[in-house]
Design an enzyme around this catalytic site. Structure first.
Site, PDB file in Angstrom:
ATOM      1  N   ARG A  87       0.844  -1.192   0.000  1.00 13.16           N
ATOM      2  CA  ARG A  87       0.000   0.000   0.000  1.00 13.16           C
ATOM      3  C   ARG A  87       0.882   1.246   0.000  1.00 13.16           C
ATOM      4  NH1 ARG A  87      -3.703  -0.188   4.826  1.00 13.16           N
ATOM      5  NH2 ARG A  87      -4.830  -1.694   3.538  1.00 13.16           N
ATOM      6  N   ARG A 156      -2.194   6.505   9.877  1.00 11.37           N
ATOM      7  CA  ARG A 156      -2.287   6.020   8.508  1.00 11.37           C
ATOM      8  C   ARG A 156      -2.306   7.193   7.524  1.00 11.37           C
ATOM      9  NH1 ARG A 156      -4.449   0.700   8.224  1.00 11.37           N
ATOM     10  NH2 ARG A 156      -3.632  -0.488   9.979  1.00 11.37           N
ATOM     11  N   LYS A 218      -4.340   1.339  14.768  1.00  8.08           N
ATOM     12  CA  LYS A 218      -4.257   2.325  13.683  1.00  8.08           C
ATOM     13  C   LYS A 218      -4.999   3.602  14.062  1.00  8.08           C
ATOM     14  CE  LYS A 218      -8.131   0.060  11.321  1.00  8.08           C
ATOM     15  NZ  LYS A 218      -8.524  -0.712  10.140  1.00  8.08           N
ATOM     16  N   LYS A 220      -6.615   7.282  12.165  1.00 11.06           N
ATOM     17  CA  LYS A 220      -6.976   7.845  10.869  1.00 11.06           C
ATOM     18  C   LYS A 220      -7.431   9.293  11.015  1.00 11.06           C
ATOM     19  CE  LYS A 220      -8.268   3.372   8.865  1.00 11.06           C
ATOM     20  NZ  LYS A 220      -9.323   2.582   8.210  1.00 11.06           N
ATOM     21  N   CYS A 435     -15.058  -3.436  -0.806  1.00 17.17           N
ATOM     22  CA  CYS A 435     -13.681  -3.697  -0.395  1.00 17.17           C
ATOM     23  C   CYS A 435     -13.094  -4.826  -1.241  1.00 17.17           C
ATOM     24  CB  CYS A 435     -13.620  -4.036   1.085  1.00 17.17           C
ATOM     25  SG  CYS A 435     -14.276  -5.668   1.491  1.00 17.17           S
ATOM     26  N   CYS A 441      -7.603 -10.892   0.993  1.00 14.22           N
ATOM     27  CA  CYS A 441      -7.695 -10.391   2.364  1.00 14.22           C
ATOM     28  C   CYS A 441      -7.881 -11.538   3.344  1.00 14.22           C
ATOM     29  CB  CYS A 441      -8.853  -9.401   2.495  1.00 14.22           C
ATOM     30  SG  CYS A 441      -9.048  -8.777   4.179  1.00 14.22           S
ATOM     31  N   CYS A 480     -16.327  -8.525   5.339  1.00 14.25           N
ATOM     32  CA  CYS A 480     -16.321  -8.806   6.780  1.00 14.25           C
ATOM     33  C   CYS A 480     -16.860  -7.584   7.500  1.00 14.25           C
ATOM     34  CB  CYS A 480     -14.910  -9.182   7.247  1.00 14.25           C
ATOM     35  SG  CYS A 480     -13.798  -7.774   7.455  1.00 14.25           S
ATOM     36  N   CYS A 484     -13.887  -1.596   5.888  1.00 19.23           N
ATOM     37  CA  CYS A 484     -12.947  -0.866   5.031  1.00 19.23           C
ATOM     38  C   CYS A 484     -13.648   0.013   4.000  1.00 19.23           C
ATOM     39  CB  CYS A 484     -11.996  -1.841   4.340  1.00 19.23           C
ATOM     40  SG  CYS A 484     -10.814  -2.608   5.460  1.00 19.23           S
TER      41      CYS A 484
END
Length: 572
Positions: A87, A156, A218, A220, A435, A441, A480, A484
């Site tokens: 990424r 991130r 994480k 954001k 996603c 994934c 899931c 995302c």
């Protein structure tokens, strides 16, 4: 502008030996070095160790395997088909033409499935072999792009909205987003040593901001320019809503504690809208972002990793206690919130002229996936393009800073290459996200990107049955519950539960300011459409003029908010 750095208060956290194993790994990793270099040179396996796989996330790299072949390889007693997702770190999503051309070239060499634009305005390469990681990152460095902190327990990639009607302000906001990104970037030399073979520095590398255990999870950050909420500002741990007066950026309303991820198996798990807490001057944005992040660093849960996101920290310590901490570290109180109004959370597709007479055009990219014929079309287009590029948080490409004398040339080129129709996709395509999910994934329980085209066709057929084909309804599909594609903000969302089965959420807002509510569990795609049919029937006959589907469901009490975090944020 404030340049003070907040010192780390390690005494607030739990003792290291009582913390989650990830925290202990970070502490002994020598600032993210681990044994990654040794693992990269181990020719006996296509993967790296579990511990190094956790550390490479901080380097922007996920170890994955092809789940389509997993069982077959297990039967043959072969290790999983290891591959890596890489990424890129692209604050605000802006690229030059030259950077795009090189990214395209590198994807054809190293990626198994083209280019993917993410919902955080960046690019992912999928299916990269271990032996290709270092040459790929070295090539990216030559065009000024790296992958540091694109994943991992750190800040991130920062997302940044755009408003064509306020282009001068948009540039200021973008500059502040980049400054904030640079300010919060990890300082370890491990990245350069590992991927560029840079010799270790004379002094030990340390992290003056993060410390040896970085963040609990994480983090954001996003910047948005009303009235467009094109980055879903209320999904951010820290959100900055630009306040414009007389065409001038005067500051930001600050929001805290947003987050989409949840676990269906835990009652103490939930998505959360961020809470607006006050107004700051524009120049204070990078510093207050650091202050808020250090509060999460010091008070976040380092024992229960699932409860480690900032939204849980905020709810655990309480908003008043957080505000007191913020004032003490920031050095002054926030001013009262200023009025703002958000009207939509999609991209402005098609052509738009900015206030400085430049032009912007948005190309729709379904699920952000660019491969096969589309990749060839874009490659040919960008060879002759003279403007800049912006990736959006809705997985699209914007052609920006097009001078007036080039607009007809650009339009002709798009038309010749069969790309012009992407400026005017169907109203439903424009508001649909998904996603990556299977097969790469590791968290995916069901399909998302791969089933989106077929599901969207059935969804559009259902809308046509009730004469709703011109009514955009925000639709998001994830493999899931982790969120995302920000499903819990959608008017309709499917979150994967098992192969072929999804939970159905309804009632989010087209403005991105209200959470959706769980409607039914464990539905097949056919059952999802069956559940929507009677609601579409009522919507087609009983809606008010220009009423959106999510608002209709709430007005008619088909959706009931179950908690305070599920309430709409009132337009201010």
């Amino acid at each position: 502008m404030t340049t003070l750095t907040i010192a780390r208060h390690s005494d607030i956290s739990q003792p290291l030996n009582e913390q989650h194993s990830n925290e202990q790994l970070k502490a002994k990793s020598h600032f993210l070095r681990g044994t990654i270099r040794e693992g990269l040179h181990d020719a006996n396996t296509g993967g790296i160790s579990h511990d190094d796989g956790l550390l490479t996330k901080f380097h922007g790299i996920y170890q994955q395997d092809d789940r389509d072949t997993r069982q077959h390889r297990l039967i043959r007693k072969l290790e999983p088909h290891y591959q890596f997702m890489v990424r890129l770190r692209i604050p605000g999503g802006r690229l030059t033409k030259q950077q795009w051309i090189e990214i395209d070239r590198l994807s054809r060499i190293y990626s198994s499935n083209g280019i993917r634009i993410t919902t955080r305005q960046t690019i992912q390469f999928h299916g990269v072999g271990k032996q290709c990681l270092q040459p790929l990152l070295i090539s990216l460095e030559k065009i000024g792009i790296d992958t540091l902190a694109a994943c991992g327990d750190d800040n991130r990639g920062i997302v940044c909205g755009v408003n064509p009607d306020a282009s001068r302000v948009a540039q200021q906001v973008y500059d502040l987003a980049r400054e904030t990104s640079s300010r919060l970037l990890p300082k370890t030399d491990a990245y350069r040593e590992t991927w560029y073979d840079t010799p270790p520095s004379a002094s030990q590398s340390e992290e003056p901001l993060y410390g040896e255990t970085y963040l609990p999870r994480k983090f954001k950050i996003g910047f948005v320019i009303p009235p467009d909420n094109d980055i879903d500002i209320f999904a951010q741990d820290v959100g900055f809503i630009a306040v414009i007066e007389k065409s001038r950026l005067v500051g930001f309303n600050v929001c805290v504690g947003g987050g989409m991820g949840q676990l269906d198996s835990r009652e103490d798990s939930y998505p959360r809208l961020s809470t607006p807490i006050g107004f700051i001057e524009a120049s204070d944005a990078p510093f207050i972002a650091e202050v808020i992040m250090t509060i999460q660093r010091d008070y976040g849960d380092r024992k229960d990793r699932h409860r480690a996101r900032f939204k849980y920290t905020l709810d655990r310590i309480g908003l008043d206690s957080f505000k007191n901490l913020l004032v003490n570290r920031f050095g002054k109180k926030l001013a009262p919130l200023k009025p703002y109004r958000l009207t939509n959370n999609g991209d402005k597709l098609g052509w738009h002229q900015t206030e400085d007479s430049q032009w912007l055009a948005t190309l729709h990219i379904q699920s952000g996936r660019i491969n096969h014929h589309l990749q060839d079309q874009l490659q040919a287009f960008f060879q002759q393009y003279s403007g800049e590029i912006r990736l959006t948080a809705n997985q699209n490409i914007q052609l920006i800073n097009i001078p007036p004398y080039d607009i007809y040339d650009v339009a002709r080129r798009l038309s010749d290459l069969g790309l012009y129709e992407r400026l005017i996709p169907s109203s439903q395509e424009a508001v649909t996200l998904s996603c990556v999910a299977l097969p790469t994934c590791g968290l995916a329980m069901a399909e998302a990107e791969r089933i989106t085209p077929d599901f969207l066709a059935l969804f559009n057929d259902l809308k046509r049955q009730y004469d709703l084909q011109t009514k955009p309804i925000t639709l998001r599909i994830t493999g899931c519950p982790n969120g995302c594609a920000r499903p819990y903000l959608a008017e309709i969302a499917l979150t994967g539960r098992a192969p072929g089965l999804y939970n159905l959420y309804l009632g989010g807002s087209h403005r991105g300011d209200r959470l959706a509510t769980l409607h039914e569990k464990n539905l097949s795609q056919t059952q999802v459409l069956d559940a929507l049919a009677p609601l579409f029937d009522l919507y087609s006959t009983d809606r008010l003029n220009n009423e959106y589907f999510g608002d209709f469901l709430h007005r008619c009490h088909f959706i009931k908010s179950s908690s305070i975090s599920n309430q709409s944020i009132q337009e201010r």
